[in-house]
Motif scaffolding. Structure first.
Motif, PDB file in Angstrom:
ATOM      1  N   GLU B 107      -7.965  -4.758  16.184  1.00  0.00           N
ATOM      2  CA  GLU B 107      -7.034  -5.427  15.270  1.00  0.00           C
ATOM      3  C   GLU B 107      -7.279  -5.018  13.819  1.00  0.00           C
ATOM      4  OE1 GLU B 107      -4.326  -7.562  15.454  1.00  0.00           O
ATOM      5  OE2 GLU B 107      -4.337  -6.872  17.533  1.00  0.00           O
ATOM      6  N   ILE B 108      -8.541  -4.956  13.418  1.00  0.00           N
ATOM      7  CA  ILE B 108      -8.828  -4.644  12.005  1.00  0.00           C
ATOM      8  C   ILE B 108      -8.464  -3.195  11.715  1.00  0.00           C
ATOM      9  CG2 ILE B 108     -11.296  -3.977  12.156  1.00  0.00           C
ATOM     10  CD1 ILE B 108      -9.787  -6.265   9.458  1.00  0.00           C
ATOM     11  N   ASN B 109      -8.611  -2.327  12.703  1.00  0.00           N
ATOM     12  CA  ASN B 109      -8.183  -0.940  12.533  1.00  0.00           C
ATOM     13  C   ASN B 109      -6.687  -0.847  12.291  1.00  0.00           C
ATOM     14  OD1 ASN B 109     -10.077   1.007  12.468  1.00  0.00           O
ATOM     15  ND2 ASN B 109     -10.449   0.962  14.680  1.00  0.00           N
ATOM     16  N   ARG B 110      -5.963  -1.567  13.120  1.00  0.00           N
ATOM     17  CA  ARG B 110      -4.511  -1.611  12.981  1.00  0.00           C
ATOM     18  C   ARG B 110      -4.131  -2.100  11.579  1.00  0.00           C
ATOM     19  NH1 ARG B 110      -0.252  -3.812  15.410  1.00  0.00           N
ATOM     20  NH2 ARG B 110      -1.024  -5.901  15.039  1.00  0.00           N
ATOM     21  N   PHE B 111      -4.838  -3.137  11.144  1.00  0.00           N
ATOM     22  CA  PHE B 111      -4.508  -3.734   9.857  1.00  0.00           C
ATOM     23  C   PHE B 111      -4.876  -2.802   8.707  1.00  0.00           C
ATOM     24  CE2 PHE B 111      -5.307  -6.818   6.345  1.00  0.00           C
ATOM     25  CZ  PHE B 111      -3.977  -7.171   6.181  1.00  0.00           C
ATOM     26  N   GLU B 112      -6.015  -2.128   8.848  1.00  0.00           N
ATOM     27  CA  GLU B 112      -6.414  -1.207   7.780  1.00  0.00           C
ATOM     28  C   GLU B 112      -5.383  -0.088   7.619  1.00  0.00           C
ATOM     29  OE1 GLU B 112     -10.431   0.181   7.965  1.00  0.00           O
ATOM     30  OE2 GLU B 112     -10.381   0.802   5.860  1.00  0.00           O
ATOM     31  N   ASN B 113      -4.821   0.364   8.741  1.00  0.00           N
ATOM     32  CA  ASN B 113      -3.756   1.355   8.673  1.00  0.00           C
ATOM     33  C   ASN B 113      -2.571   0.840   7.874  1.00  0.00           C
ATOM     34  OD1 ASN B 113      -4.854   3.527   9.970  1.00  0.00           O
ATOM     35  ND2 ASN B 113      -4.282   2.798  12.013  1.00  0.00           N
ATOM     36  N   LEU B 114      -2.218  -0.439   8.111  1.00  0.00           N
ATOM     37  CA  LEU B 114      -1.106  -1.040   7.373  1.00  0.00           C
ATOM     38  C   LEU B 114      -1.394  -1.029   5.876  1.00  0.00           C
ATOM     39  CD1 LEU B 114      -0.142  -4.232   9.453  1.00  0.00           C
ATOM     40  CD2 LEU B 114       1.209  -2.172   9.175  1.00  0.00           C
ATOM     41  N   ILE B 115      -2.608  -1.458   5.518  1.00  0.00           N
ATOM     42  CA  ILE B 115      -2.989  -1.554   4.103  1.00  0.00           C
ATOM     43  C   ILE B 115      -2.957  -0.169   3.462  1.00  0.00           C
ATOM     44  CG2 ILE B 115      -4.883  -2.155   2.517  1.00  0.00           C
ATOM     45  CD1 ILE B 115      -3.541  -4.551   3.827  1.00  0.00           C
ATOM     46  N   GLN B 116      -3.479   0.823   4.177  1.00  0.00           N
ATOM     47  CA  GLN B 116      -3.497   2.175   3.620  1.00  0.00           C
ATOM     48  C   GLN B 116      -2.088   2.721   3.446  1.00  0.00           C
ATOM     49  OE1 GLN B 116      -6.230   3.906   6.358  1.00  0.00           O
ATOM     50  NE2 GLN B 116      -8.009   3.569   5.025  1.00  0.00           N
ATOM     51  N   THR B 117      -1.214   2.400   4.398  1.00  0.00           N
ATOM     52  CA  THR B 117       0.174   2.854   4.288  1.00  0.00           C
ATOM     53  C   THR B 117       0.861   2.209   3.084  1.00  0.00           C
ATOM     54  OG1 THR B 117       0.195   2.983   6.679  1.00  0.00           O
ATOM     55  CG2 THR B 117       2.310   3.187   5.581  1.00  0.00           C
ATOM     56  N   ILE B 118       0.641   0.905   2.912  1.00  0.00           N
ATOM     57  CA  ILE B 118       1.240   0.240   1.744  1.00  0.00           C
ATOM     58  C   ILE B 118       0.718   0.891   0.460  1.00  0.00           C
ATOM     59  CG2 ILE B 118       1.402  -1.903   0.416  1.00  0.00           C
ATOM     60  CD1 ILE B 118       1.199  -3.447   3.031  1.00  0.00           C
ATOM     61  N   SER B 119      -0.606   1.104   0.403  1.00  0.00           N
ATOM     62  CA  SER B 119      -1.207   1.658  -0.814  1.00  0.00           C
ATOM     63  C   SER B 119      -0.705   3.065  -1.106  1.00  0.00           C
ATOM     64  CB  SER B 119      -2.725   1.665  -0.687  1.00  0.00           C
ATOM     65  OG  SER B 119      -3.191   0.358  -0.471  1.00  0.00           O
ATOM     66  N   ALA B 120      -0.352   3.800  -0.054  1.00  0.00           N
ATOM     67  CA  ALA B 120       0.163   5.158  -0.269  1.00  0.00           C
ATOM     68  C   ALA B 120       1.583   5.111  -0.820  1.00  0.00           C
ATOM     69  CB  ALA B 120       0.132   5.931   1.045  1.00  0.00           C
ATOM     70  N   ASN B 121       2.301   4.032  -0.560  1.00  0.00           N
ATOM     71  CA  ASN B 121       3.699   3.937  -0.963  1.00  0.00           C
ATOM     72  C   ASN B 121       3.932   3.200  -2.269  1.00  0.00           C
ATOM     73  OD1 ASN B 121       5.670   5.124   1.046  1.00  0.00           O
ATOM     74  ND2 ASN B 121       4.249   4.044   2.385  1.00  0.00           N
ATOM     75  N   THR B 122       3.037   2.287  -2.613  1.00  0.00           N
ATOM     76  CA  THR B 122       3.239   1.470  -3.815  1.00  0.00           C
ATOM     77  C   THR B 122       1.892   1.012  -4.370  1.00  0.00           C
ATOM     78  OG1 THR B 122       3.683  -0.856  -4.338  1.00  0.00           O
ATOM     79  CG2 THR B 122       4.056  -0.211  -2.093  1.00  0.00           C
ATOM     80  N   THR B 123       1.883   0.684  -5.656  1.00  0.00           N
ATOM     81  CA  THR B 123       0.628   0.223  -6.271  1.00  0.00           C
ATOM     82  C   THR B 123       0.550  -1.309  -6.295  1.00  0.00           C
ATOM     83  OG1 THR B 123       1.666   0.255  -8.433  1.00  0.00           O
ATOM     84  CG2 THR B 123       0.403   2.209  -7.800  1.00  0.00           C
ATOM     85  N   CYS B 124       1.496  -1.970  -5.640  1.00  0.00           N
ATOM     86  CA  CYS B 124       1.543  -3.424  -5.759  1.00  0.00           C
ATOM     87  C   CYS B 124       0.345  -4.080  -5.076  1.00  0.00           C
ATOM     88  CB  CYS B 124       2.842  -3.968  -5.180  1.00  0.00           C
ATOM     89  SG  CYS B 124       2.859  -4.035  -3.405  1.00  0.00           S
ATOM     90  N   LYS B 125       0.153  -5.347  -5.385  1.00  0.00           N
ATOM     91  CA  LYS B 125      -0.945  -6.081  -4.771  1.00  0.00           C
ATOM     92  C   LYS B 125      -0.498  -6.641  -3.417  1.00  0.00           C
ATOM     93  CE  LYS B 125      -3.835  -7.177  -8.625  1.00  0.00           C
ATOM     94  NZ  LYS B 125      -3.121  -6.660  -9.808  1.00  0.00           N
ATOM     95  N   ILE B 126      -1.463  -6.772  -2.525  1.00  0.00           N
ATOM     96  CA  ILE B 126      -1.167  -7.264  -1.186  1.00  0.00           C
ATOM     97  C   ILE B 126      -1.930  -8.576  -0.994  1.00  0.00           C
ATOM     98  CG2 ILE B 126      -1.267  -6.724   1.282  1.00  0.00           C
ATOM     99  CD1 ILE B 126      -1.780  -3.736   0.275  1.00  0.00           C
TER     100      ILE B 126
END
Lengths: 81, 575
Positions: B107-126
């Motif tokens: 699960e944490i791997n899946r989530f880390e992928n999500l976070i990395q994808t967001i960070s690659a697309n935008t600088t916003c805070k999550i």
């Protein structure tokens, strides 16, 4: 509690939750008759009614209500228990 | 706490101020219409504009992995990703029994992928949540001893989420596990709503979640509490020191002293985290200080208190005096007083100060204040602890200043020394925090994260300057930062100029300008260009460039370096 009295208290809950003081409900009122009474507001209405009368409906019971009258009937039945 | 119904009424209204709305994207694995109403309503209630965009139901992955999605087109400032324990439990049950020991890791791997994808697309805070813990009663209490049980895996996952947040600066956590633990799962979840509408939060917990999301965002937007002002009699100890005397006040083992001792310990923790503690009491100063000096059971001592104000003047006036020394906004102050009359007086005089209505019984103070969550923060560095000392030094400076008639004599005798440096790995965390904390002396209110600052130092078009200041009373530490950008071969643009308000009126502005001109000349620039972008809080520096001799031309402030023959005319010496 008499059906009439229940209806009166219900009316107050409806105006509070739907934020509309001009609402008048009767036993034959249905959700589609009252503009603000959508499925989201219905969630709030049920929670507020349960809290006010200190009762709990079953989910099937809620599903089967066809109008305010049946709602009142449910409340009355539960208050007698 | 407002009820959901009250929040919904605010939801339909508009904020009074016309500030730029904060854009929030809400991605969840359950129904969120009511939560969206609660968050927006809570914003309106606090006069903050939130523009909310909701993804359709259960679209977290879809929106994040598609870089043309509506999510990214919305250009959010914050992406809130909320996932529920109930859905996690379903996923768990569908996971093969033999691989459940790895459930949290997957699960944490899946989530880390999500976070990395967001960070690659935008600088916003999550912002994401930790999971409320559910014991599914398959193993009973024994589950805590079984690695392949749900409770074991959900706790492990929560810890992994917290670890992940250490590595991703832009990832903030909504600690649902604590919030639900405080309220109780049965008071946060309603099976009826879950089954019929796929809502995982009941109407009771919605305002709590909205309040906490609001606090997290406000803290990240640099609006948070910096100072706690406390009354003494019946607030920090039981009884009245002037009447009951040192032996008679209730603290430690005497009477209900335990309540006050634990309350003081909590305040001491806040102080260690960097909250400034000030005392404001109607008392004779010497009498009021006695317990801090002599009582063996006091947890707070005089060196924990940045400012000690005990006299017979009105508390509102004393709080204004505290504000002048600390140079922070009233809206970043909390005032605690057991006396309802005093609270009302201060509230009327200074409505911006947060003044909780303490419960009548002192044993309830601590629990009550915890639920208010007044001290949300978006950063923490160890230097925060030194702040109390800095303000104590500041109080001494104020006394010292009174011995001089002329301001210049005072400044000359302060023996000020400033160290100028470009940003480096030691100063960047402190500068990032200064960017977060400074609202008043902030010319363009550009907020930079540590990562962004580091990128600036590696970019040849940028020049950076940081300043520390020390004087005979102590060290202010790093107090100013300037980011300069090469606009063309002649013009150097001041992208941002921030300074701590603690060092106003020391000549630091002129000293910094001198450093800028030196840097500009060395790099063959002939023109300095500055800009002031007004916010609700930075009116202080409206005329900053005018005072420094810049000319206003077409929306920008300019200074021609050929004409200026600049020498350091301040009382600050470079180190």
């Amino acid at each position: 509690m008499e059906q009439k009295e229940i209806l009166l208290q219900l009316n107050q809950i409806f105006s509070d939750i739907l934020d509309n003081t001009s609402i008048v409900i009767t036993e034959i009122s249905r959700a589609k008759d009252i503009e603000e009474w959508d499925s989201l507001n219905n969630i709030q209405l049920v929670v507020a009614i349960e809290k006010h009368f200190k009762i709990k409906f079953t989910t099937l019971e809620i599903q089967n209500w066809k109008n305010v009258g049946e709602m009142c009937h449910s409340i009355q039945k539960r208050l007698q228990k | 706490m407002l009820s959901f119904n009250e929040l919904k009424i605010f939801y339909g209204k508009k904020t009074k101020s016309n500030s730029v709305p904060v854009k929030i994207a809400l991605l969840t694995d359950s129904s969120t219409q009511l939560l969206a109403q609660a968050i927006t309503g809570f914003g309106v209630f606090n006069d903050c504009d939130y523009e909310l965009w909701q993804a359709d139901y259960n679209q977290i992955d879809l929106q994040i992995y598609d870089n043309n999605s509506a999510l990214y087109k919305f250009k959010p400032d914050y992406i809130i990703v909320l996932r529920s324990s109930e859905h996690l439990l379903n996923t768990f049950y569908k996971t093969g029994v033999n691989v459940r020991e790895n459930f949290a890791a997957v699960e944490i791997n899946r989530f880390e992928n999500l976070i990395q994808t967001i960070s690659a697309n935008t600088t916003c805070k999550i912002i994401t949540n930790t999971y409320p813990e559910i014991n599914d009663a398959v193993f009973g209490n024994y589950a805590a001893k079984v690695v392949a049980s749900f409770i074991y895996q959900i706790r492990k996952l929560n810890l992994s989420i917290m670890d992940l947040a250490q590595q991703h600066e832009n990832l903030l956590l909504l600690d649902m596990a604590s919030l639900v633990a405080e309220k109780g799962y049965c008071h946060s979840f309603d099976s009826k709503l879950y089954v019929t509408a796929d809502m995982v939060y009941n109407l009771e917990i919605l305002p709590v979640i909205a309040q906490n999301i609001h606090s997290i965002i406000q803290a990240a937007e640099s609006r948070f509490k910096k100072c706690l002002i406390v009354d003494l009699d019946n607030t920090l100890w039981g009884g009245v020191i002037g009447d009951d005397g040192l032996e008679g006040i209730q603290i430690g083992n005497l009477g209900i002293g335990k309540a006050f001792s634990e309350f003081q310990l909590w305040i001491k923790e806040l102080k260690q985290r960097g909250i400034i503690i000030a005392v404001c009491s109607k008392n004779t100063e010497a009498v009021a200080k006695e317990p801090f000096e002599k009582h063996p059971d006091m947890e707070l001592r005089l060196d924990d208190i940045a400012l000690f104000v005990a006299n017979w003047e009105s508390k509102a006036d004393n709080i204004k005096h505290i504000q002048q020394i600390l140079q922070i906004g009233f809206d970043s102050m909390v005032f605690l007083d057991d006396n309802i009359f005093e609270r009302e007086m201060v509230r009327k005089a200074i409505p911006e100060v947060t003044i909780p209505d303490l419960p009548e019984d002192p044993v309830d103070y601590l629990m009550y204040l915890r639920t208010l969550n007044l001290f949300e923060t978006a950063s923490f560095i160890n230097e925060d602890e030194g702040r109390t000392k800095q303000y104590q030094e500041e109080a001494k400076r104020v006394v010292f200043q009174k011995t001089f008639e002329a301001e210049s004599d005072f400044l000359k005798n302060l023996e000020m020394v400033s160290e100028i440096s470009s940003f480096n790995s030691f100063s960047i965390p402190r500068i990032a925090q200064l960017c977060q904390r400074s609202n008043q002396f902030n010319l363009r209110t550009q907020r930079y994260t540590e990562t962004e600052l580091k990128q600036l130092t590696e970019n040849n078009d940028y020049f950076t300057l940081s300043f520390s200041l020390a004087d005979k009373f102590g060290n202010h530490g790093l107090i100013a930062a300037i980011i300069l950008k090469k606009e063309n071969k002649n013009t150097l643009f001041i992208e941002n100029w921030i300074m701590s308000c603690r060092v106003l009126t020391r000549g630091m502005e002129q000293f910094s300008l001198h450093a800028i001109t030196q840097l500009a000349c060395k790099n063959k620039f002939s023109m300095l260009k500055g800009e002031y972008l007004p916010t609700t809080k930075n009116g202080l520096v409206k005329d900053h460039y005018l005072k420094l001799g810049f000319n206003y031309i077409e929306g920008f402030w300019q200074m021609n370096l050929n004409e200026s023959n600049f020498i350091n005319q301040t009382y600050i010496q470079p180190k």
